[in-house]
Motif scaffolding. Structure first.
Motif, PDB file in Angstrom:
ATOM      1  N   ILE A 107      63.037  13.309 -30.659  1.00 43.79           N
ATOM      2  CA  ILE A 107      63.570  14.913 -29.640  1.00 43.79           C
ATOM      3  C   ILE A 107      62.792  16.284 -30.078  1.00 43.79           C
ATOM      4  N   GLU A 108      62.939  16.222 -31.234  1.00 39.51           N
ATOM      5  CA  GLU A 108      63.472  17.811 -31.954  1.00 39.51           C
ATOM      6  C   GLU A 108      61.185  18.255 -30.989  1.00 39.51           C
TER       7      GLU A 108
ATOM      8  N   THR B 187      59.579  16.863 -29.248  1.00 42.97           N
ATOM      9  CA  THR B 187      59.000  17.124 -27.516  1.00 42.97           C
ATOM     10  C   THR B 187      60.144  18.197 -27.107  1.00 42.97           C
ATOM     11  N   ARG B 188      61.348  19.071 -28.203  1.00 42.92           N
ATOM     12  CA  ARG B 188      61.461  20.013 -27.332  1.00 42.92           C
ATOM     13  C   ARG B 188      60.321  21.179 -27.686  1.00 42.92           C
TER      14      ARG B 188
ATOM     15  N   PHE C  68      57.261  21.028 -25.439  1.00 46.29           N
ATOM     16  CA  PHE C  68      57.899  21.194 -23.798  1.00 46.29           C
ATOM     17  C   PHE C  68      58.069  23.438 -24.085  1.00 46.29           C
ATOM     18  N   THR C  69      58.443  23.253 -24.435  1.00 44.79           N
ATOM     19  CA  THR C  69      58.392  25.242 -24.867  1.00 44.79           C
ATOM     20  C   THR C  69      56.746  25.595 -24.947  1.00 44.79           C
TER      21      THR C  69
ATOM     22  N   HIS D  58      61.015  18.062 -17.085  1.00 43.60           N
ATOM     23  CA  HIS D  58      60.988  18.808 -19.028  1.00 43.60           C
ATOM     24  C   HIS D  58      63.037  18.382 -19.055  1.00 43.60           C
ATOM     25  N   ARG D  59      63.208  19.039 -17.748  1.00 42.32           N
ATOM     26  CA  ARG D  59      65.013  19.084 -18.652  1.00 42.32           C
ATOM     27  C   ARG D  59      65.229  17.643 -17.891  1.00 42.32           C
TER      28      ARG D  59
ATOM     29  N   THR E  27      64.553  15.451 -20.948  1.00 38.72           N
ATOM     30  CA  THR E  27      64.918  15.129 -22.507  1.00 38.72           C
ATOM     31  C   THR E  27      66.381  15.048 -22.142  1.00 38.72           C
ATOM     32  N   ARG E  28      66.947  15.323 -21.184  1.00 39.40           N
ATOM     33  CA  ARG E  28      68.194  14.720 -21.168  1.00 39.40           C
ATOM     34  C   ARG E  28      68.539  13.418 -21.723  1.00 39.40           C
TER      35      ARG E  28
ATOM     36  N   GLU F 262      67.617  12.486 -24.690  1.00 40.84           N
ATOM     37  CA  GLU F 262      69.279  12.934 -25.902  1.00 40.84           C
ATOM     38  C   GLU F 262      70.283  11.664 -25.805  1.00 40.84           C
TER      39      GLU F 262
ATOM     40  N   GLN G 129      69.731   8.582 -27.559  1.00 49.63           N
ATOM     41  CA  GLN G 129      70.097   9.407 -28.947  1.00 49.63           C
ATOM     42  C   GLN G 129      71.366   9.192 -28.873  1.00 49.63           C
TER      43      GLN G 129
END
Ligand SMILES: [Fe+2]
Length: 135
Positions: A52-53, A55-56, A59-60, A81-82, A85-86, A89, A92
């Motif tokens: 997840i980290e 992925t952030r 995406f950035t 992307h949002r 990410t959701r 998450e 997770q």
């Protein structure tokens, strides 16, 4: 045995982004391996956190590239992307709470989550970013 394999057709023609996509595939494969080895929730949770980290970060980086290149599809891509990410998450959270265990079904979800995005949405910016690199 890896659940995912990098394929040339995944290439978006930007080396930095291809490398990041390969790293995401590696993390999904690592998670799959550890799941198959029967590793515990904490250990799997750490890899899920890393995924997840990263992925952030990815995406950035991708959004920065699209912004610099003046890519018209940036806003829609950012929204996707949002949403992606959701989704991870949520996974997770459920994993942390113990309400979901990692299964082959979850791994297939993650694989599709990444491949569909790379092959459909990311491919759309490929020509624009390729051209931008040449300028
Ligand atoms: Fe993307």
């Amino acid at each position: 045995m890896p659940i995912m394999k990098w394929m040339d057709e995944y290439s978006v023609q930007v080396a930095e982004l291809d490398q990041q996509h390969q790293k995401l595939i590696e993390l999904i494969n690592l998670l799959h391996d550890e799941m198959r080895q029967g590793k515990g929730r904490e250990s799997l949770g750490r890899i899920l956190d890393q995924l997840i980290e990263y992925t952030r970060v990815h995406f950035t980086t991708e959004e920065d590239w699209m912004a610099r290149a003046g890519y018209a599809g940036l806003a829609a891509h950012r929204e996707e992307h949002r949403a992606l990410t959701r989704q991870v998450e949520e996974l997770q959270d459920q994993h942390r709470a113990g309400s979901r265990t990692l299964s082959l079904e979850v791994m297939v979800f993650l694989k599709d989550w990444l491949v569909n995005h790379i092959q459909k949405t990311d491919q759309k910016y490929s020509d624009v970013l390729k051209e931008y690199q040449r300028r």
